[in-house]
Design a protein around this motif. Structure first.
Motif, PDB file in Angstrom:
ATOM      1  N   ILE A  38       0.848  -1.190   0.000  1.00  0.00           N
ATOM      2  CA  ILE A  38       0.000   0.000   0.000  1.00  0.00           C
ATOM      3  C   ILE A  38       0.881   1.236   0.000  1.00  0.00           C
ATOM      4  CG2 ILE A  38      -1.800   1.288   1.237  1.00  0.00           C
ATOM      5  CD1 ILE A  38      -2.374  -1.465   2.705  1.00  0.00           C
ATOM      6  N   GLY A  39       0.590   2.188  -0.886  1.00  0.00           N
ATOM      7  CA  GLY A  39       1.332   3.437  -0.882  1.00  0.00           C
ATOM      8  C   GLY A  39       1.273   4.124  -2.229  1.00  0.00           C
ATOM      9  N   PRO A  40       1.777   5.344  -2.305  1.00  0.00           N
ATOM     10  CA  PRO A  40       1.837   6.047  -3.590  1.00  0.00           C
ATOM     11  C   PRO A  40       3.025   5.573  -4.419  1.00  0.00           C
ATOM     12  CG  PRO A  40       2.720   7.432  -1.849  1.00  0.00           C
ATOM     13  CD  PRO A  40       2.226   6.180  -1.182  1.00  0.00           C
ATOM     14  N   GLY A  41       2.898   5.689  -5.739  1.00  0.00           N
ATOM     15  CA  GLY A  41       4.022   5.411  -6.629  1.00  0.00           C
ATOM     16  C   GLY A  41       4.373   3.954  -6.825  1.00  0.00           C
ATOM     17  N   LEU A  42       3.530   3.040  -6.370  1.00  0.00           N
ATOM     18  CA  LEU A  42       3.877   1.617  -6.442  1.00  0.00           C
ATOM     19  C   LEU A  42       3.845   1.074  -7.862  1.00  0.00           C
ATOM     20  CD1 LEU A  42       2.099   0.094  -3.310  1.00  0.00           C
ATOM     21  CD2 LEU A  42       4.416   0.950  -3.541  1.00  0.00           C
ATOM     22  N   LEU A  43       2.967   1.618  -8.691  1.00  0.00           N
ATOM     23  CA  LEU A  43       2.838   1.098 -10.053  1.00  0.00           C
ATOM     24  C   LEU A  43       4.144   1.228 -10.826  1.00  0.00           C
ATOM     25  CD1 LEU A  43       0.462  -0.168 -11.662  1.00  0.00           C
ATOM     26  CD2 LEU A  43       0.056   2.095 -12.639  1.00  0.00           C
ATOM     27  N   ASP A  44       4.866   2.311 -10.587  1.00  0.00           N
ATOM     28  CA  ASP A  44       6.096   2.580 -11.327  1.00  0.00           C
ATOM     29  C   ASP A  44       7.354   2.155 -10.572  1.00  0.00           C
ATOM     30  OD1 ASP A  44       4.672   3.832 -13.457  1.00  0.00           O
ATOM     31  OD2 ASP A  44       4.468   5.623 -12.203  1.00  0.00           O
ATOM     32  N   SER A  45       7.184   1.515  -9.440  1.00  0.00           N
ATOM     33  CA  SER A  45       8.332   1.099  -8.642  1.00  0.00           C
ATOM     34  C   SER A  45       8.725  -0.331  -8.980  1.00  0.00           C
ATOM     35  CB  SER A  45       7.989   1.201  -7.150  1.00  0.00           C
ATOM     36  OG  SER A  45       8.975   0.583  -6.367  1.00  0.00           O
ATOM     37  N   ALA A  46       9.957  -0.517  -9.381  1.00  0.00           N
ATOM     38  CA  ALA A  46      10.430  -1.864  -9.716  1.00  0.00           C
ATOM     39  C   ALA A  46      10.333  -2.802  -8.512  1.00  0.00           C
ATOM     40  CB  ALA A  46      11.871  -1.793 -10.221  1.00  0.00           C
ATOM     41  N   GLN A  47      10.460  -2.255  -7.313  1.00  0.00           N
ATOM     42  CA  GLN A  47      10.418  -3.080  -6.108  1.00  0.00           C
ATOM     43  C   GLN A  47       9.053  -3.745  -5.920  1.00  0.00           C
ATOM     44  OE1 GLN A  47      11.623  -0.963  -2.610  1.00  0.00           O
ATOM     45  NE2 GLN A  47      11.460  -2.751  -1.263  1.00  0.00           N
ATOM     46  N   SER A  48       8.005  -3.113  -6.407  1.00  0.00           N
ATOM     47  CA  SER A  48       6.656  -3.677  -6.263  1.00  0.00           C
ATOM     48  C   SER A  48       6.517  -5.010  -6.967  1.00  0.00           C
ATOM     49  CB  SER A  48       5.612  -2.702  -6.831  1.00  0.00           C
ATOM     50  OG  SER A  48       5.642  -1.458  -6.181  1.00  0.00           O
ATOM     51  N   TRP A  49       7.342  -5.244  -7.970  1.00  0.00           N
ATOM     52  CA  TRP A  49       7.164  -6.406  -8.835  1.00  0.00           C
ATOM     53  C   TRP A  49       8.272  -7.437  -8.671  1.00  0.00           C
ATOM     54  CZ3 TRP A  49       2.440  -5.461  -9.873  1.00  0.00           C
ATOM     55  CH2 TRP A  49       2.022  -4.138 -10.019  1.00  0.00           C
ATOM     56  N   GLN A  50       9.128  -7.257  -7.670  1.00  0.00           N
ATOM     57  CA  GLN A  50      10.170  -8.242  -7.404  1.00  0.00           C
ATOM     58  C   GLN A  50       9.553  -9.500  -6.788  1.00  0.00           C
ATOM     59  OE1 GLN A  50      13.405  -7.908  -8.319  1.00  0.00           O
ATOM     60  NE2 GLN A  50      12.787  -5.943  -9.222  1.00  0.00           N
ATOM     61  N   GLY A  51      10.101 -10.656  -7.149  1.00  0.00           N
ATOM     62  CA  GLY A  51       9.648 -11.903  -6.553  1.00  0.00           C
ATOM     63  C   GLY A  51       8.332 -12.429  -7.077  1.00  0.00           C
ATOM     64  N   LEU A  52       7.924 -11.984  -8.246  1.00  0.00           N
ATOM     65  CA  LEU A  52       6.684 -12.484  -8.846  1.00  0.00           C
ATOM     66  C   LEU A  52       6.868 -13.930  -9.302  1.00  0.00           C
ATOM     67  CD1 LEU A  52       5.746  -9.387 -11.031  1.00  0.00           C
ATOM     68  CD2 LEU A  52       4.506 -10.197  -9.010  1.00  0.00           C
ATOM     69  N   PRO A  53       5.771 -14.676  -9.455  1.00  0.00           N
ATOM     70  CA  PRO A  53       5.893 -16.042  -9.983  1.00  0.00           C
ATOM     71  C   PRO A  53       6.592 -16.041 -11.332  1.00  0.00           C
ATOM     72  CG  PRO A  53       3.682 -15.643  -9.149  1.00  0.00           C
ATOM     73  CD  PRO A  53       4.376 -14.324  -9.139  1.00  0.00           C
ATOM     74  N   LYS A  54       7.454 -17.004 -11.550  1.00  0.00           N
ATOM     75  CA  LYS A  54       8.206 -17.087 -12.806  1.00  0.00           C
ATOM     76  C   LYS A  54       7.346 -17.753 -13.871  1.00  0.00           C
ATOM     77  CE  LYS A  54      12.721 -17.242 -10.543  1.00  0.00           C
ATOM     78  NZ  LYS A  54      12.989 -15.842 -10.879  1.00  0.00           N
ATOM     79  N   ALA A  55       7.385 -17.182 -15.074  1.00  0.00           N
ATOM     80  CA  ALA A  55       6.608 -17.714 -16.195  1.00  0.00           C
ATOM     81  C   ALA A  55       7.132 -17.080 -17.475  1.00  0.00           C
ATOM     82  CB  ALA A  55       5.122 -17.416 -16.025  1.00  0.00           C
ATOM     83  N   ALA A  56       6.744 -17.670 -18.594  1.00  0.00           N
ATOM     84  CA  ALA A  56       7.111 -17.088 -19.886  1.00  0.00           C
ATOM     85  C   ALA A  56       6.160 -15.970 -20.275  1.00  0.00           C
ATOM     86  CB  ALA A  56       7.104 -18.170 -20.961  1.00  0.00           C
ATOM     87  N   CYS A  57       4.916 -16.031 -19.764  1.00  0.00           N
ATOM     88  CA  CYS A  57       3.882 -15.100 -20.221  1.00  0.00           C
ATOM     89  C   CYS A  57       3.093 -14.542 -19.048  1.00  0.00           C
ATOM     90  CB  CYS A  57       2.939 -15.826 -21.183  1.00  0.00           C
ATOM     91  SG  CYS A  57       1.563 -14.813 -21.789  1.00  0.00           S
ATOM     92  N   ALA A  58       2.745 -13.267 -19.152  1.00  0.00           N
ATOM     93  CA  ALA A  58       1.822 -12.618 -18.225  1.00  0.00           C
ATOM     94  C   ALA A  58       0.660 -12.059 -19.029  1.00  0.00           C
ATOM     95  CB  ALA A  58       2.518 -11.499 -17.465  1.00  0.00           C
ATOM     96  N   LEU A  59      -0.520 -12.082 -18.451  1.00  0.00           N
ATOM     97  CA  LEU A  59      -1.707 -11.514 -19.102  1.00  0.00           C
ATOM     98  C   LEU A  59      -2.312 -10.462 -18.184  1.00  0.00           C
ATOM     99  CD1 LEU A  59      -3.897 -11.469 -21.344  1.00  0.00           C
ATOM    100  CD2 LEU A  59      -5.137 -13.187 -19.986  1.00  0.00           C
ATOM    101  N   ILE A  60      -2.372  -9.227 -18.677  1.00  0.00           N
ATOM    102  CA  ILE A  60      -3.032  -8.146 -17.946  1.00  0.00           C
ATOM    103  C   ILE A  60      -4.496  -8.112 -18.367  1.00  0.00           C
ATOM    104  CG2 ILE A  60      -3.102  -5.677 -17.486  1.00  0.00           C
ATOM    105  CD1 ILE A  60      -0.132  -5.564 -18.335  1.00  0.00           C
ATOM    106  N   VAL A  61      -5.388  -8.155 -17.393  1.00  0.00           N
ATOM    107  CA  VAL A  61      -6.823  -8.040 -17.650  1.00  0.00           C
ATOM    108  C   VAL A  61      -7.283  -6.695 -17.108  1.00  0.00           C
ATOM    109  CG1 VAL A  61      -9.105  -9.057 -17.294  1.00  0.00           C
ATOM    110  CG2 VAL A  61      -7.079 -10.538 -17.404  1.00  0.00           C
ATOM    111  N   SER A  62      -7.896  -5.889 -17.960  1.00  0.00           N
ATOM    112  CA  SER A  62      -8.365  -4.572 -17.534  1.00  0.00           C
ATOM    113  C   SER A  62      -9.641  -4.237 -18.304  1.00  0.00           C
ATOM    114  CB  SER A  62      -7.274  -3.517 -17.754  1.00  0.00           C
ATOM    115  OG  SER A  62      -7.600  -2.298 -17.110  1.00  0.00           O
ATOM    116  N   ASN A  63     -10.058  -2.980 -18.235  1.00  0.00           N
ATOM    117  CA  ASN A  63     -11.249  -2.575 -18.989  1.00  0.00           C
ATOM    118  C   ASN A  63     -10.980  -1.301 -19.773  1.00  0.00           C
ATOM    119  OD1 ASN A  63     -11.686  -0.288 -17.280  1.00  0.00           O
ATOM    120  ND2 ASN A  63     -12.841  -1.537 -15.837  1.00  0.00           N
ATOM    121  N   GLU A  64     -11.997  -0.857 -20.498  1.00  0.00           N
ATOM    122  CA  GLU A  64     -11.830   0.266 -21.426  1.00  0.00           C
ATOM    123  C   GLU A  64     -11.622   1.593 -20.724  1.00  0.00           C
ATOM    124  OE1 GLU A  64     -16.656   0.245 -22.065  1.00  0.00           O
ATOM    125  OE2 GLU A  64     -15.288  -1.409 -22.422  1.00  0.00           O
TER     126      GLU A  64
END
Length: 380
Positions: A38-64
């Motif tokens: 929780i906090g500001p600026g997390l979307l653009d922080s590389a630290q937020s995404w460290q240690g994610l599950p390893k895979a060849a592909c990621a799928l972002i699901v969003s809306n219009e």
């Protein structure tokens, strides 16, 4: 079943006056444990995404609505971790929380030959989070997913705890699964683009945590509501953190809603009936819950659980938040019919989360005549 006392935070008064900080709230579920960032600026922080599950592909699901605002920023961060970062766009709104929209996710996964290590990222509010989580729970019998909530309602409630679902014409969230995310990344800066109506809807879920688990937090909300409505980052940071702490405490004890977790549905039995009866999307979920809390507060008073002054106190706070306090005129019989389909109903008996004392809630039945009397006084 009643709630025991939730753990309190170190200092409510000082938390909202300090500069917004980065917080990490753990959800303790043994092998399914994860953290809420929780906090500001997390979307653009590389630290937020460290240690994610390893895979060849990621799928972002969003809306219009959300994708034009935040998709490319998330894609840029994920590109450092995944060889392919795919995207699927769903239509916006509660009325599209259905099989047709869910199949758009499966169509994309299958067309791209996505394997069972593929990681799904839910970028959006509660509808996107619920559908992405449900898709992750059943694609190839389960793939990992990450919640990236962009609404206040999702940050304080729906992204946390692993409830995933779609709606059915006869009942809200009736088709789903308990399936925990790998992580929740709640960037408070995404609330800057939230329409005021959506912000108010999120405040309904913030407010509910006070009566059910933390009387001090209820008083804090009353004192700081204007700051929350003005999107003061310090106030928002504390509110999101405190709500997540309470939900983490509840979910950690009752992951699959066999008892204690039901208290998180304060106002939801009436609220879900409003949403279904009016047609999904006519009222926002938080609007229906806010109004539902007024009805549940009245029922708490009429059953002798709470003193009479509790009802106007809660009603005044919900109204100040910009939420409706008068329920739509569906007719008592229609309300009762819809509420008998609620997931908390047992053998056709409607069960309500009622307040037993400030900071303590429990499950209670009520005669149809008493429920009808409550509805009669609050339907505008």
């Amino acid at each position: 079943m009643t709630s025991s006392t939730a753990p309190t935070s170190a200092s409510i008064a000082s938390s909202a006056t300090a500069a917004p900080a980065l917080h990490c709230v753990p959800i303790a579920l043994d092998q399914r444990s994860y953290d809420i960032h929780i906090g500001p600026g997390l979307l653009d922080s590389a630290q937020s995404w460290q240690g994610l599950p390893k895979a060849a592909c990621a799928l972002i699901v969003s809306n219009e609505v959300v994708a034009p605002l935040y998709l490319e920023r998330l894609r840029l961060q994920l590109a450092a971790h995944y060889r392919r970062v795919e995207f699927v766009q769903l239509p916006d709104g509660e009325s599209h929380k259905d099989w047709a929209s869910l199949n758009l996710v499966f169509d994309h996964l299958l067309a791209q030959a996505a394997d069972r290590k593929t990681v799904l990222f839910a970028l959006g509010g509660g509808v996107i989070g619920d559908m992405t989580g449900f898709a992750a729970s059943i694609y190839m019998r389960g793939v990992p997913f990450v919640q990236v909530p962009t609404t206040l309602l999702a940050q304080v409630d729906s992204s946390v705890g692993g409830k995933t679902a779609i709606n059915h014409p006869l009942g809200k969230n009736m088709i789903g699964a308990f399936y925990q995310p790998e992580r929740v990344v709640a960037d408070l800066d995404t609330l800057d683009t939230l329409p005021q109506r959506e912000l108010a809807a999120g405040l309904a879920e913030v407010i509910k945590y006070g009566p059910i688990a933390d009387a001090e937090f209820l008083a804090w909300i009353e004192a700081n509501l204007d700051a929350l409505l003005a999107r003061d980052k310090r106030a928002l940071a504390y509110a999101v953190k405190r709500c997540c702490e309470i939900k983490a405490w509840v979910v950690g004890q009752d992951e699959r809603e066999q008892g204690l977790r039901a208290i998180l549905n304060f106002g939801h039995t009436f609220g879900h009936a409003i949403e279904t009866g009016m047609g999904y999307g006519a009222w926002l979920h938080g609007e229906a819950v806010g109004c539902g809390m007024v009805l549940a507060a009245d029922l708490s008073v009429r059953k002798g659980l709470m003193p009479p002054e509790f009802l106007p106190r809660l009603r005044r706070l919900i109204e100040r938040a910009g939420l409706p306090v008068q329920a739509p005129r569906l007719g008592a019989e229609r309300y009762l019919e819809l509420m008998r389909v609620d997931k908390k109903a047992e053998a056709g008996e409607i069960r309500f989360v009622l307040i037993e004392s400030l900071g303590r809630a429990g499950m209670h039945g009520a005669p149809d005549e008493l429920v009808a009397a409550v509805l009669s006084d609050h339907c505008g």
